[in-house]
Structures are given as structure tokens and as C-alpha cells.
Design a protein around this motif. Structure first.
Motif, PDB file in Angstrom:
ATOM      1  N   TYR A  97      37.825  40.464  42.116  1.00  0.00           N
ATOM      2  CA  TYR A  97      36.834  41.137  41.272  1.00  0.00           C
ATOM      3  C   TYR A  97      36.341  40.255  40.128  1.00  0.00           C
ATOM      4  O   TYR A  97      36.992  39.303  39.721  1.00  0.00           O
ATOM      5  CB  TYR A  97      37.411  42.435  40.708  1.00  0.00           C
ATOM      6  CG  TYR A  97      38.751  42.289  40.036  1.00  0.00           C
ATOM      7  CD1 TYR A  97      38.850  41.928  38.695  1.00  0.00           C
ATOM      8  CD2 TYR A  97      39.929  42.501  40.748  1.00  0.00           C
ATOM      9  CE1 TYR A  97      40.085  41.791  38.087  1.00  0.00           C
ATOM     10  CE2 TYR A  97      41.168  42.368  40.141  1.00  0.00           C
ATOM     11  CZ  TYR A  97      41.234  42.016  38.808  1.00  0.00           C
ATOM     12  OH  TYR A  97      42.458  41.870  38.201  1.00  0.00           O
ATOM     13  N   LEU A  98      35.173  40.636  39.654  1.00  0.00           N
ATOM     14  CA  LEU A  98      34.581  40.056  38.462  1.00  0.00           C
ATOM     15  C   LEU A  98      34.959  40.969  37.301  1.00  0.00           C
ATOM     16  O   LEU A  98      34.847  42.197  37.409  1.00  0.00           O
ATOM     17  CB  LEU A  98      33.061  39.991  38.615  1.00  0.00           C
ATOM     18  CG  LEU A  98      32.266  39.466  37.422  1.00  0.00           C
ATOM     19  CD1 LEU A  98      32.561  37.990  37.200  1.00  0.00           C
ATOM     20  CD2 LEU A  98      30.781  39.678  37.658  1.00  0.00           C
ATOM     21  N   ARG A  99      35.418  40.382  36.201  1.00  0.00           N
ATOM     22  CA  ARG A  99      35.848  41.175  35.047  1.00  0.00           C
ATOM     23  C   ARG A  99      35.047  40.760  33.827  1.00  0.00           C
ATOM     24  O   ARG A  99      34.881  39.581  33.532  1.00  0.00           O
ATOM     25  CB  ARG A  99      37.340  40.953  34.777  1.00  0.00           C
ATOM     26  CG  ARG A  99      37.906  41.831  33.692  1.00  0.00           C
ATOM     27  CD  ARG A  99      39.373  41.510  33.444  1.00  0.00           C
ATOM     28  NE  ARG A  99      39.657  40.087  33.341  1.00  0.00           N
ATOM     29  CZ  ARG A  99      39.400  39.352  32.271  1.00  0.00           C
ATOM     30  NH1 ARG A  99      38.861  39.874  31.222  1.00  0.00           N
ATOM     31  NH2 ARG A  99      39.702  38.072  32.282  1.00  0.00           N
ATOM     32  N   VAL A 100      34.529  41.767  33.123  1.00  0.00           N
ATOM     33  CA  VAL A 100      33.802  41.548  31.878  1.00  0.00           C
ATOM     34  C   VAL A 100      34.627  42.179  30.765  1.00  0.00           C
ATOM     35  O   VAL A 100      35.035  43.342  30.875  1.00  0.00           O
ATOM     36  CB  VAL A 100      32.399  42.185  31.934  1.00  0.00           C
ATOM     37  CG1 VAL A 100      31.666  42.002  30.620  1.00  0.00           C
ATOM     38  CG2 VAL A 100      31.602  41.607  33.077  1.00  0.00           C
ATOM     39  N   PRO A 109      38.784  45.752  25.531  1.00  0.00           N
ATOM     40  CA  PRO A 109      38.254  46.605  26.587  1.00  0.00           C
ATOM     41  C   PRO A 109      37.638  45.752  27.698  1.00  0.00           C
ATOM     42  O   PRO A 109      37.106  44.678  27.436  1.00  0.00           O
ATOM     43  CB  PRO A 109      37.194  47.449  25.880  1.00  0.00           C
ATOM     44  CG  PRO A 109      36.842  46.691  24.659  1.00  0.00           C
ATOM     45  CD  PRO A 109      38.001  45.811  24.311  1.00  0.00           C
ATOM     46  N   PHE A 110      37.734  46.235  28.937  1.00  0.00           N
ATOM     47  CA  PHE A 110      37.181  45.477  30.055  1.00  0.00           C
ATOM     48  C   PHE A 110      36.695  46.409  31.162  1.00  0.00           C
ATOM     49  O   PHE A 110      37.069  47.573  31.227  1.00  0.00           O
ATOM     50  CB  PHE A 110      38.204  44.480  30.618  1.00  0.00           C
ATOM     51  CG  PHE A 110      39.448  45.103  31.187  1.00  0.00           C
ATOM     52  CD1 PHE A 110      39.511  45.508  32.515  1.00  0.00           C
ATOM     53  CD2 PHE A 110      40.569  45.287  30.385  1.00  0.00           C
ATOM     54  CE1 PHE A 110      40.655  46.077  33.033  1.00  0.00           C
ATOM     55  CE2 PHE A 110      41.720  45.846  30.898  1.00  0.00           C
ATOM     56  CZ  PHE A 110      41.770  46.245  32.229  1.00  0.00           C
ATOM     57  N   ALA A 111      35.838  45.863  32.004  1.00  0.00           N
ATOM     58  CA  ALA A 111      35.356  46.540  33.208  1.00  0.00           C
ATOM     59  C   ALA A 111      35.445  45.543  34.350  1.00  0.00           C
ATOM     60  O   ALA A 111      35.322  44.334  34.140  1.00  0.00           O
ATOM     61  CB  ALA A 111      33.918  47.011  33.027  1.00  0.00           C
ATOM     62  N   LEU A 112      35.697  46.038  35.556  1.00  0.00           N
ATOM     63  CA  LEU A 112      35.816  45.153  36.712  1.00  0.00           C
ATOM     64  C   LEU A 112      35.165  45.783  37.932  1.00  0.00           C
ATOM     65  O   LEU A 112      35.062  47.007  38.034  1.00  0.00           O
ATOM     66  CB  LEU A 112      37.284  44.814  36.985  1.00  0.00           C
ATOM     67  CG  LEU A 112      38.269  45.955  37.241  1.00  0.00           C
ATOM     68  CD1 LEU A 112      38.348  46.291  38.719  1.00  0.00           C
ATOM     69  CD2 LEU A 112      39.632  45.556  36.731  1.00  0.00           C
ATOM     70  N   ALA A 113      34.723  44.933  38.855  1.00  0.00           N
ATOM     71  CA  ALA A 113      34.130  45.393  40.108  1.00  0.00           C
ATOM     72  C   ALA A 113      34.202  44.268  41.130  1.00  0.00           C
ATOM     73  O   ALA A 113      34.137  43.089  40.770  1.00  0.00           O
ATOM     74  CB  ALA A 113      32.682  45.818  39.898  1.00  0.00           C
ATOM     75  N   SER A 141      36.779  47.719  51.293  1.00  0.00           N
ATOM     76  CA  SER A 141      36.431  48.703  50.270  1.00  0.00           C
ATOM     77  C   SER A 141      35.722  48.012  49.119  1.00  0.00           C
ATOM     78  O   SER A 141      35.723  46.791  49.006  1.00  0.00           O
ATOM     79  CB  SER A 141      37.691  49.386  49.722  1.00  0.00           C
ATOM     80  OG  SER A 141      38.437  49.978  50.744  1.00  0.00           O
ATOM     81  N   ALA A 142      35.128  48.838  48.264  1.00  0.00           N
ATOM     82  CA  ALA A 142      34.582  48.372  46.993  1.00  0.00           C
ATOM     83  C   ALA A 142      35.429  48.992  45.895  1.00  0.00           C
ATOM     84  O   ALA A 142      35.846  50.143  45.999  1.00  0.00           O
ATOM     85  CB  ALA A 142      33.123  48.790  46.856  1.00  0.00           C
ATOM     86  N   ILE A 143      35.707  48.230  44.849  1.00  0.00           N
ATOM     87  CA  ILE A 143      36.473  48.764  43.727  1.00  0.00           C
ATOM     88  C   ILE A 143      35.664  48.619  42.443  1.00  0.00           C
ATOM     89  O   ILE A 143      34.849  47.708  42.306  1.00  0.00           O
ATOM     90  CB  ILE A 143      37.846  48.085  43.558  1.00  0.00           C
ATOM     91  CG1 ILE A 143      37.694  46.611  43.168  1.00  0.00           C
ATOM     92  CG2 ILE A 143      38.694  48.234  44.790  1.00  0.00           C
ATOM     93  CD1 ILE A 143      38.942  46.012  42.565  1.00  0.00           C
ATOM     94  N   ALA A 144      35.900  49.543  41.535  1.00  0.00           N
ATOM     95  CA  ALA A 144      35.316  49.488  40.200  1.00  0.00           C
ATOM     96  C   ALA A 144      36.339  50.086  39.247  1.00  0.00           C
ATOM     97  O   ALA A 144      37.075  51.009  39.618  1.00  0.00           O
ATOM     98  CB  ALA A 144      34.002  50.262  40.141  1.00  0.00           C
TER      99      ALA A 144
END
Length: 193
Positions: A97-100, A109-113, A141-144
Motif C-alpha cells: 500500500y501507499l501511505r500518506v 495520523p495516516f491513511a493507506l490504500a 482485494s483492495a484495501i483502504a
């Protein structure tokens, strides 16, 4: 020419410790809650989600924009009150995944997908009955997800992930779940990232 090469080599060597500190290894684990089949699935009994656990290891790069990879054992699927009509499935999941993130010393705080490949380890239809063998033990699968990391507390992190299967299971069982795609929500605790 030699001077610029020397300066470039010195800068590269000085940046190695910073790059090493920006990356991390750790462990992840937590609760996995699965979705039950849609109401148009036929079959006896009543469906309930196969809530289980997920546990594994991971690696992430640091900074505002980074990448991550995990290797996790996870439980998904559903159970049925009638033996032979469930699909309790265990997988080895490998999400990439890419993590911001918004780095700061206290809370990050972070988000990933990204995509995830899963290799089926076990499938139990209930009552000691194995799921039908379709020959295809790999799912995509796709993850978020979103979460927070606490760098000052041993790299502790808390995150929620949603896993959405990209293809139908097509087990062809008597309960005719040809349209069933596995979906699950995971709440994970991490250490060491």
C-alpha cells in the motif's frame, strides 16, 4: 568534476542514517469482522459473520508519502446454523500500500490504500465439512484504511482497514453464493513501526 562528485558522495553517505531511521519493521494484530452473504443467497439456516483475528508482520517507509507491505494471517467468511452451509476461510494476506501521513513528534495520523493478494490456507463449511475445491486458492482485494501512530510510545499504532474482494468466490455450493465477495473490516494494533 571531482569536487562535485565528492560533494554528492558525502551528501549520499550522510543521508543514509536518516533514511534508515525513516523505515521500520513491526508487528500487527487485531480483530477481523467479515460480511455475510447478501439476502439473495439461498440455503438453509441463518448466516453470521465469521469474526476472527488477523496477525502478522510489516515494513513501512517513513515520511509524508511512504509505502508499506504486510504478511498477515487473517480469518474471514461466515458461518451458518446448518452444517455445510458456511465458509470460514483463513488466509495469508499480503497487502502492498501507499501511505500518506502527517508527521509530528506526538501523533501521526495516516491513511493507506493499495492492492492485496490472499492465499487460502483453510476453508471450513461448518460441521467438519471442507469447502468445495475450486482449484483457485488465490484472491485479489483492495484495501483502504486510516489510523494514528504514536512515535513516543514504542511506535504504537491503531488503524482500521476495509478489505474488499475484487472477484466472486464462486464455490458453487448448495447455498449458491455465486455473487458473494468477501469483505471484512479490521481493527489492528501495531508495535514498532
Amino acid at each position: 568534476m571531482k569536487r562535485s562528485l565528492l560533494v554528492a558522495a558525502t551528501v549520499a553517505l550522510c543521508s543514509l542514517p536518516a533514511a534508515a531511521n525513516a523505515q521500520g519493521l513491526g508487528i500487527l494484530g487485531g480483530w477481523s469482522y467479515s460480511q455475510v452473504p447478501s439476502t439473495n443467497a439461498t440455503g438453509a439456516g441463518s448466516y453470521t459473520a465469521n469474526s476472527g483475528f488477523a496477525i502478522g508482520v510489516g515494513a513501512e517507509s517513513g515520511g509524508i508519502l511512504g509505502f508499506g507491505i504486510n504478511a498477515m494471517y487473517a480469518q474471514r467468511g461466515f458461518t451458518n446454523s446448518t452444517p455445510g452451509f458456511g465458509d470460514k476461510v483463513s488466509y495469508i494476506d499480503i497487502p502492498v500500500y501507499l501511505r500518506v501521513s502527517i508527521p509530528n513528534p506526538v501523533v501521526v495520523p495516516f491513511a493507506l490504500a493499495g492492492p492485496q493478494v490472499s492465499f487460502q490456507v483453510n476453508c471450513d463449511a461448518g460441521g467438519g465439512v471442507d469447502c468445495p475445491d475450486t482449484g483457485d486458492k488465490t484472491t485479489w482485494s483492495a484495501i483502504a484504511g486510516i489510523g494514528v501512530r504514536f512515535p513516543m510510545v514504542a511506535g504504537l499504532s491503531v488503524q482500521g482497514r476495509y478489505v474488499y474482494a475484487l472477484k466472486d468466490l464462486n464455490y458453487g455450493t448448495i447455498n449458491n453464493q455465486s455473487n458473494y465477495r468477501q469483505r471484512s473490516f479490521e481493527i489492528l494494533l501495531g508495535l514498532g513501526f
